[in-house]
Design a protein around this motif. Structure first.
Motif, PDB file in Angstrom:
ATOM      1  N   ALA A 135       6.056  14.404  13.217  1.00 36.47           N
ATOM      2  CA  ALA A 135       4.945  15.081  12.560  1.00 36.47           C
ATOM      3  C   ALA A 135       5.122  15.000  11.046  1.00 36.47           C
ATOM      4  O   ALA A 135       6.207  15.225  10.519  1.00 36.47           O
ATOM      5  CB  ALA A 135       4.883  16.541  13.005  1.00 36.47           C
ATOM      6  N   GLY A 136       4.027  14.650  10.366  1.00 35.30           N
ATOM      7  CA  GLY A 136       4.072  14.520   8.914  1.00 35.30           C
ATOM      8  C   GLY A 136       4.376  13.123   8.427  1.00 35.30           C
ATOM      9  O   GLY A 136       4.258  12.843   7.236  1.00 35.30           O
ATOM     10  N   SER A 137       4.785  12.223   9.336  1.00 38.02           N
ATOM     11  CA  SER A 137       5.029  10.840   8.928  1.00 38.02           C
ATOM     12  C   SER A 137       3.704  10.078   8.909  1.00 38.02           C
ATOM     13  O   SER A 137       2.656  10.603   9.297  1.00 38.02           O
ATOM     14  CB  SER A 137       6.034  10.179   9.869  1.00 38.02           C
ATOM     15  N   ALA A 138       3.735   8.833   8.448  1.00 43.80           N
ATOM     16  CA  ALA A 138       2.519   8.042   8.304  1.00 43.80           C
ATOM     17  C   ALA A 138       1.792   7.912   9.636  1.00 43.80           C
ATOM     18  O   ALA A 138       2.383   7.525  10.641  1.00 43.80           O
ATOM     19  CB  ALA A 138       2.863   6.660   7.750  1.00 43.80           C
ATOM     20  N   GLY A 139       0.509   8.254   9.640  1.00 45.94           N
ATOM     21  CA  GLY A 139      -0.294   8.140  10.845  1.00 45.94           C
ATOM     22  C   GLY A 139      -0.257   9.345  11.744  1.00 45.94           C
ATOM     23  O   GLY A 139      -0.911   9.355  12.791  1.00 45.94           O
ATOM     24  N   PHE A 140       0.479  10.391  11.360  1.00 49.17           N
ATOM     25  CA  PHE A 140       0.592  11.589  12.187  1.00 49.17           C
ATOM     26  C   PHE A 140       0.396  12.826  11.326  1.00 49.17           C
ATOM     27  O   PHE A 140       0.858  12.889  10.183  1.00 49.17           O
ATOM     28  CB  PHE A 140       1.956  11.658  12.875  1.00 49.17           C
ATOM     29  N   GLY A 141      -0.301  13.819  11.893  1.00 48.68           N
ATOM     30  CA  GLY A 141      -0.527  15.063  11.178  1.00 48.68           C
ATOM     31  C   GLY A 141       0.692  15.962  11.202  1.00 48.68           C
ATOM     32  O   GLY A 141       1.742  15.625  11.752  1.00 48.68           O
ATOM     33  N   THR A 142       0.544  17.124  10.607  1.00 43.69           N
ATOM     34  CA  THR A 142       1.616  18.118  10.600  1.00 43.69           C
ATOM     35  C   THR A 142       1.329  19.181  11.660  1.00 43.69           C
ATOM     36  O   THR A 142       0.202  19.329  12.128  1.00 43.69           O
ATOM     37  CB  THR A 142       1.750  18.784   9.226  1.00 43.69           C
ATOM     38  N   ILE A 143       2.370  19.932  12.023  1.00 44.35           N
ATOM     39  CA  ILE A 143       2.252  20.957  13.051  1.00 44.35           C
ATOM     40  C   ILE A 143       2.231  22.327  12.390  1.00 44.35           C
ATOM     41  O   ILE A 143       3.069  22.636  11.538  1.00 44.35           O
ATOM     42  CB  ILE A 143       3.421  20.849  14.047  1.00 44.35           C
ATOM     43  N   ARG A 144       1.260  23.146  12.775  1.00 46.05           N
ATOM     44  CA  ARG A 144       1.158  24.518  12.275  1.00 46.05           C
ATOM     45  C   ARG A 144       1.540  25.470  13.393  1.00 46.05           C
ATOM     46  O   ARG A 144       0.890  25.510  14.434  1.00 46.05           O
ATOM     47  CB  ARG A 144      -0.265  24.810  11.798  1.00 46.05           C
ATOM     48  N   SER A 145       2.599  26.235  13.176  1.00 43.50           N
ATOM     49  CA  SER A 145       3.033  27.211  14.174  1.00 43.50           C
ATOM     50  C   SER A 145       2.251  28.505  13.997  1.00 43.50           C
ATOM     51  O   SER A 145       1.893  28.889  12.885  1.00 43.50           O
ATOM     52  CB  SER A 145       4.529  27.478  14.023  1.00 43.50           C
ATOM     53  N   GLY A 146       1.982  29.197  15.106  1.00 47.54           N
ATOM     54  CA  GLY A 146       1.200  30.425  15.037  1.00 47.54           C
ATOM     55  C   GLY A 146      -0.257  30.166  14.719  1.00 47.54           C
ATOM     56  O   GLY A 146      -0.896  30.954  14.008  1.00 47.54           O
TER      57      GLY A 146
END
Length: 408
Positions: free
Chosen positions: A352-363
């Motif tokens: 998550a957060g690398s090129a081509g992928f979004g980030t993860i939001r907890s909660g």
């Protein structure tokens, strides 16, 4: 029959729009558009300028994978993806699916699952904490209990006063009940195999004092007691009066002298001479009692760290995301879950957060991307199309009736 295809098309568009409206509140739902194409039936000898269309047909129902709004929740295990990607999950029967619905929880075995019991899949970690993408995925398990560990080593850092007289010779044996037999004492807890704490006290006796704090060494003797009984051989500590530097020693507490413990404990004592009074600077040891899970922290890059009531922390895994060369080619399986097809291509995994992928939001959870205003406009448009095609059929019927009723 041309108008009949129009009625069917309008009815399909009504169904697609109704499905979008019905799922406006469904977590991570992606709205769909019905795509239509005209029908032409011509032969090779027919003049193209004279061809008349034969109606309309449904080409595809395409989902629009645009980002939905992210809404906060009170559950740490609720996860939302900000950007591209899907959570890989596996059904109880072993089918691999993908979803953007990150409403997860822990089952009775500590496995991270969604409401349908599908397990979130992660890659095992390498020694450096990165994910090993060359190994098949596995379920993410979070232990609710952290097992106890027996104390085996400890380090005590102390400040000894340079001033102060030594005990009168001959130096008496330490009597815990007689403060005149020692100068200082330090009490702390060590832990046995079951994580039960047992009181340990180290008594310090000043056996030699350099007159006027001149050149030479002050000498101290350290003796360890466990539950009021001597548990190790006394050791000698020295302090250089000129520099304050100390020479430490190790006390070994034999397991035979410790309650319900099968481990020897090696205590390293590091002294330093100061002008002030006696002070224990620090005490570290590697034992701890059992602990219950008190917190789960999931970072934007997917790393999962747990904290337990005994103060211990553990990195339990990393949640990676999956992506596809053609997301519209995914097959919908219901419950906002998708399966791969020949059109979508195989899953590609990344952090998550690398090129081509979004980030993860907890909660947080991703809401549907349905715009109710736009859907209501589409609903009106489909209704008008249906009415217009029905009117065309009515007109055709009127013309036919007129011809039948013609009299010569």
């Amino acid at each position: 029959y041309t108008s009949l295809t129009g009625l069917n098309a309008a009815s399909t568009e009504l169904s697609v729009t109704s499905n979008n409206i019905a799922n406006a509140g469904t977590t991570s739902f992606k709205r769909s558009d019905a795509v239509f194409g005209d029908i032409f039936a011509t032969s090779t000898t027919q003049k193209s300028s004279n061809a008349v269309g034969s109606g309309v047909s449904l080409l595809a129902v395409n989902q629009q994978f645009t980002q939905g709004n992210i809404e906060s929740s009170a559950n740490t295990l609720d996860l939302a993806i900000a950007g591209d990607g899907f959570f890989p999950i596996k059904t109880p029967d072993g089918q691999e699916l993908f979803t953007r619905n990150g409403a997860f929880m822990l089952d009775e075995n500590g496995l991270m699952v969604n409401d349908e019991g599908n397990a979130l899949q992660v890659h095992p970690l390498n020694a450096d904490g990165t994910s090993n993408f060359n190994v098949a995925t596995q379920g993410l398990t979070i232990a609710r209990e952290f097992p106890a560990a027996a104390s085996t080593t400890g380090t005590i850092t102390l400040n000894f006063p340079l001033d102060g007289a030594a005990l009168a010779a001959p130096v008496p044996a330490v009597d815990p009940n007689d403060p005149t037999t020692y100068n200082e004492a330090q009490t702390f807890s060590l832990y046995d195999d079951e994580g039960n704490g047992y009181a340990t006290t180290v008594y310090y006796q000043k056996t030699t004092d350099t007159a006027g704090n001149g050149a030479g060494n002050d000498v101290w003797q350290a003796t360890a007691y466990v539950n009021g009984v001597v548990a190790g051989t006394a050791v000698i500590l020295t302090i250089d009066n000129a520099t304050g530097a100390g020479t430490g020693a190790d006390i070994t507490l034999d397991a035979v002298n410790l309650p319900t413990s099968s481990q020897n404990v090696a205590l390293t004592i590091s002294p330093t001479g100061v002008a002030g009074g006696f002070r224990a600077v620090s005490l570290t040891e590697n034992g701890f009692p059992p602990g219950g899970l008190v917190n789960i922290d999931i970072a934007e890059n997917g790393s999962v760290r747990t904290t337990y009531s005994n103060g211990e922390q553990q990195d339990v895994g990393r949640i990676n995301l999956a992506n596809f060369s053609s997301t519209p080619g995914l097959k919908q399986t219901g419950g906002t879950k998708y399966a791969t097809t020949a059109n979508s291509g195989g899953a590609t995994y990344g952090a998550a957060g690398s090129a081509g992928f979004g980030t993860i939001r907890s909660g947080a959870l991703e809401r549907s991307n349905v715009d109710l205003t736009a859907e209501l406009v589409d609903l009106i448009s489909a209704q008008r199309n249906f009415q217009a095609n029905a009117k065309a059929i009515e007109t055709s019927s009127t013309l036919t009736s007129t011809i039948i009723n013609m009299r010569g």
